[in-house]
Write an enzyme that holds these catalytic residues in place. Structure first.
Site, PDB file in Angstrom:
ATOM      1  N   CYS A 105       0.685  -1.293  -0.236  1.00 24.72           N
ATOM      2  CA  CYS A 105       0.024   0.036  -0.027  1.00 24.72           C
ATOM      3  C   CYS A 105       0.743   1.108   0.091  1.00 24.72           C
ATOM      4  CB  CYS A 105      -0.925  -0.285   1.232  1.00 24.72           C
ATOM      5  SG  CYS A 105      -2.046  -1.426   1.290  1.00 24.72           S
ATOM      6  N   HIS A 164      -3.213   7.520   2.961  1.00 28.67           N
ATOM      7  CA  HIS A 164      -3.750   6.224   2.332  1.00 28.67           C
ATOM      8  C   HIS A 164      -5.051   5.835   2.862  1.00 28.67           C
ATOM      9  CE1 HIS A 164      -4.061   2.185   1.145  1.00 28.67           C
ATOM     10  NE2 HIS A 164      -3.672   1.609   2.451  1.00 28.67           N
ATOM     11  N   ASN A 223     -10.220   0.056   0.642  1.00 28.49           N
ATOM     12  CA  ASN A 223      -8.726   0.065   0.557  1.00 28.49           C
ATOM     13  C   ASN A 223      -8.125  -0.355  -1.061  1.00 28.49           C
ATOM     14  OD1 ASN A 223      -5.888  -0.060   0.797  1.00 28.49           O
ATOM     15  ND2 ASN A 223      -6.190  -1.096   2.758  1.00 28.49           N
TER      16      ASN A 223
HETATM   17  O1  UT7 Z   1      -3.206  -1.023   3.700  1.00 30.09           O
HETATM   18  C1  UT7 Z   1      -3.024  -2.009   4.917  1.00 30.09           C
HETATM   19  C2  UT7 Z   1      -4.115  -2.913   4.957  1.00 30.09           C
HETATM   20  N1  UT7 Z   1      -4.460  -3.025   6.294  1.00 30.09           N
HETATM   21  C3  UT7 Z   1      -5.109  -2.372   7.114  1.00 30.09           C
HETATM   22  O2  UT7 Z   1      -5.058  -1.144   7.200  1.00 30.09           O
HETATM   23  C4  UT7 Z   1      -5.829  -2.804   8.309  1.00 30.09           C
HETATM   24  C5  UT7 Z   1      -5.405  -2.347   9.618  1.00 30.09           C
HETATM   25  N2  UT7 Z   1      -6.412  -2.796  10.572  1.00 30.09           N
HETATM   26  C6  UT7 Z   1      -7.677  -2.454  10.570  1.00 30.09           C
HETATM   27  O3  UT7 Z   1      -8.236  -1.688   9.809  1.00 30.09           O
HETATM   28  C7  UT7 Z   1      -8.513  -3.065  11.878  1.00 30.09           C
HETATM   29  O4  UT7 Z   1      -7.888  -3.759  12.570  1.00 30.09           O
HETATM   30  C8  UT7 Z   1      -9.640  -4.031  11.335  1.00 30.09           C
HETATM   31  C9  UT7 Z   1     -10.668  -3.177  10.429  1.00 30.09           C
HETATM   32  C10 UT7 Z   1      -9.051  -4.966  10.356  1.00 30.09           C
HETATM   33  C11 UT7 Z   1     -10.233  -4.650  12.217  1.00 30.09           C
HETATM   34  O5  UT7 Z   1     -10.806  -3.730  13.257  1.00 30.09           O
HETATM   35  P1  UT7 Z   1     -10.632  -4.054  14.871  1.00 30.09           P
HETATM   36  O6  UT7 Z   1     -11.261  -2.882  15.643  1.00 30.09           O
HETATM   37  O7  UT7 Z   1      -9.266  -4.041  15.064  1.00 30.09           O
HETATM   38  O8  UT7 Z   1     -11.083  -5.423  15.144  1.00 30.09           O
HETATM   39  P2  UT7 Z   1     -10.753  -6.801  15.830  1.00 30.09           P
HETATM   40  O9  UT7 Z   1      -9.889  -7.464  14.608  1.00 30.09           O
HETATM   41  O10 UT7 Z   1     -10.289  -6.726  17.145  1.00 30.09           O
HETATM   42  O11 UT7 Z   1     -12.193  -7.718  15.663  1.00 30.09           O
HETATM   43  C12 UT7 Z   1     -13.080  -7.320  16.594  1.00 30.09           C
HETATM   44  C13 UT7 Z   1     -14.316  -8.590  16.290  1.00 30.09           C
HETATM   45  C14 UT7 Z   1     -13.561  -9.741  16.415  1.00 30.09           C
HETATM   46  O12 UT7 Z   1     -14.709 -10.656  16.998  1.00 30.09           O
HETATM   47  P3  UT7 Z   1     -14.500 -11.089  18.351  1.00 30.09           P
HETATM   48  O13 UT7 Z   1     -12.865 -11.974  18.200  1.00 30.09           O
HETATM   49  O14 UT7 Z   1     -14.296  -9.848  19.208  1.00 30.09           O
HETATM   50  O15 UT7 Z   1     -15.515 -12.025  18.713  1.00 30.09           O
HETATM   51  C15 UT7 Z   1     -13.766 -10.055  14.984  1.00 30.09           C
HETATM   52  O16 UT7 Z   1     -13.936 -11.742  14.474  1.00 30.09           O
HETATM   53  O17 UT7 Z   1     -15.076  -8.412  15.153  1.00 30.09           O
HETATM   54  C16 UT7 Z   1     -14.958  -9.532  14.261  1.00 30.09           C
HETATM   55  N3  UT7 Z   1     -14.792  -9.116  12.935  1.00 30.09           N
HETATM   56  C17 UT7 Z   1     -15.901  -8.753  12.073  1.00 30.09           C
HETATM   57  N4  UT7 Z   1     -17.180  -8.585  12.439  1.00 30.09           N
HETATM   58  C18 UT7 Z   1     -17.973  -8.613  11.451  1.00 30.09           C
HETATM   59  C19 UT7 Z   1     -13.725  -8.937  12.155  1.00 30.09           C
HETATM   60  N5  UT7 Z   1     -14.089  -8.568  10.741  1.00 30.09           N
HETATM   61  C20 UT7 Z   1     -15.433  -8.613  10.759  1.00 30.09           C
HETATM   62  C21 UT7 Z   1     -16.125  -8.502   9.627  1.00 30.09           C
HETATM   63  N6  UT7 Z   1     -17.751  -8.391  10.057  1.00 30.09           N
HETATM   64  N7  UT7 Z   1     -16.110  -8.308   8.679  1.00 30.09           N
END
Ligand code: UT7
Length: 310
Positions: free
Chosen positions: A112, A235, A265
């Site tokens: 990215c 980004h 993204n």
């Molecule tokens: O260009 C670089 C590419 N990468 C990035 O920019 C990613 C950077 N990271 C992020 O943007 C965030 O970490 C995410 C958007 C990927 C995730 O957000 P978060 O607030 O860090 O959530 P999390 O990973 O802590 O997950 C929270 C919960 C989890 O459930 P439990 O374990 O708390 O029960 C996940 O399983 O949300 C769940 N979850 C979802 N639920 C519904 C993860 N993805 C989804 C989804 N829909 N798509």
């Protein structure tokens, strides 16, 4: 001599995939995606449109916008992690399709942050006097390496392309300072096996810290302060990450580019796609001081402070 952006263009596939569409194929919700990422919809390229096709369309527009011909291009740099095939490079494919006969060509792999790597590399060739026009393309077809069964990643990404011509600009304008960096110890947090594998929380923490730092660093290198910034183009990964950079620069919301809600993204394409969006909306004017900042898998990052205009 100062190098800057003398032409720009973008291409976005027509097909829109909304959060509601994703709700039908995986265990997710519009509410979760909006609140955690800011994304509402993304564009997905069809089976007949590959990375080089999108890059070609964006490059043609950038060349036209710069008022040059393909034969004026000295170097083509294509930032992508989703090339049509491992080799030849997408850059070589574009060289042939554009008819950029004298151009050298290679791809840049910095995920990215690839567009920032490309533009900063192009700047060196222009400012050294070696080349006059460098075509830098950021393009991804992430949909082809997305695991549509993995809700942690599938909701985040979109396809698209942006292209710029880096060339000489008038005094006081152009790229005033830059920062590039990498931390290979973080490679394990974001990579492609068959599909994209990501430790979202680790990437999130890195991005929030690094984007803010890089913004401040490029301003310091240019002898400028936060108060001098007219516009921020981060980004477009996640609105919460982008907001952290904006707050670090103490900018009001209307001074940060936001396209993540419409396009998701798009990796290396997100910054040039956003520049076009802001130009078309009239939010970027000549002589504005703009900070652009990217981060991505590698881990990699890059930022520039640029005084807009030719
Ligand atoms: O260009 C670089 C590419 N990468 C990035 O920019 C990613 C950077 N990271 C992020 O943007 C965030 O970490 C995410 C958007 C990927 C995730 O957000 P978060 O607030 O860090 O959530 P999390 O990973 O802590 O997950 C929270 C919960 C989890 O459930 P439990 O374990 O708390 O029960 C996940 O399983 O949300 C769940 N979850 C979802 N639920 C519904 C993860 N993805 C989804 C989804 N829909 N798509």
């Amino acid at each position: 001599m100062n190098a800057g952006i003398v032409g720009i263009g973008r291409f976005l596939p027509e097909k829109v995939v909304t959060n509601a569409d994703l709700e039908k194929i995986m265990d997710t919700s519009d509410e979760w995606i909006r609140t955690r990422t800011g994304i509402e919809e993304r564009r997905i390229a069809d089976d007949n449109t590959n990375t080089s096709d999108m890059g070609f369309a964006a490059a043609q527009k950038a060349i036209q916008d710069a008022g040059i011909t393909a034969e004026d291009i000295d170097l083509i740099l294509v930032a992508t992690v989703t090339p049509d095939q491992p080799f030849p490079s997408v850059a070589c494919m574009l060289q042939e399709r554009l008819g950029a006969k004298k151009a050298a060509a290679m791809d840049v792999s910095a995920a990215c942050a690839g567009f920032m790597y490309g533009i900063i590399t192009g700047k060196q060739f222009v400012e050294s006097g070696a080349y006059k026009h460098v075509l830098v393309v950021g393009v991804e077809k992430l949909s082809k390496i997305t695991d549509w069964n993995d809700r942690n990643t599938a909701v985040l990404f979109g396809d698209g392309a942006g292209a710029v011509i880096v060339g000489e600009v008038s005094e006081g304008r152009g790229i005033l300072s830059f920062e590039l960096g990498a931390d290979g110890t973080g490679a394990k947090h974001l990579y492609q096996d068959e599909y994209i594998i990501m430790n979202g929380r680790e990437v999130f923490k890195f991005a929030v810290r690094q984007m803010g730092e890089s913004c401040i660093n490029v301003l310091e290198k240019a002898g400028l302060t936060k108060e001098d910034v007219d516009f921020l183009i981060p980004h477009q990964a996640n609105i919460r990450i982008m907001e952290a950079s904006r707050q670090r620069l103490e900018l009001p919301v209307e001074k940060m580019s936001k396209t993540v809600h419409k396009y998701g993204n798009t990796s290396a394409a997100s910054i040039p796609i956003s520049i076009v969006e802001e130009l078309e909306a009239g939010r970027i004017k000549d002589d504005d001081l703009i900070v652009m900042v990217g981060f991505g898998g590698g881990l990699t990052w890059g930022a520039i402070a640029i005084r807009w205009g030719k």
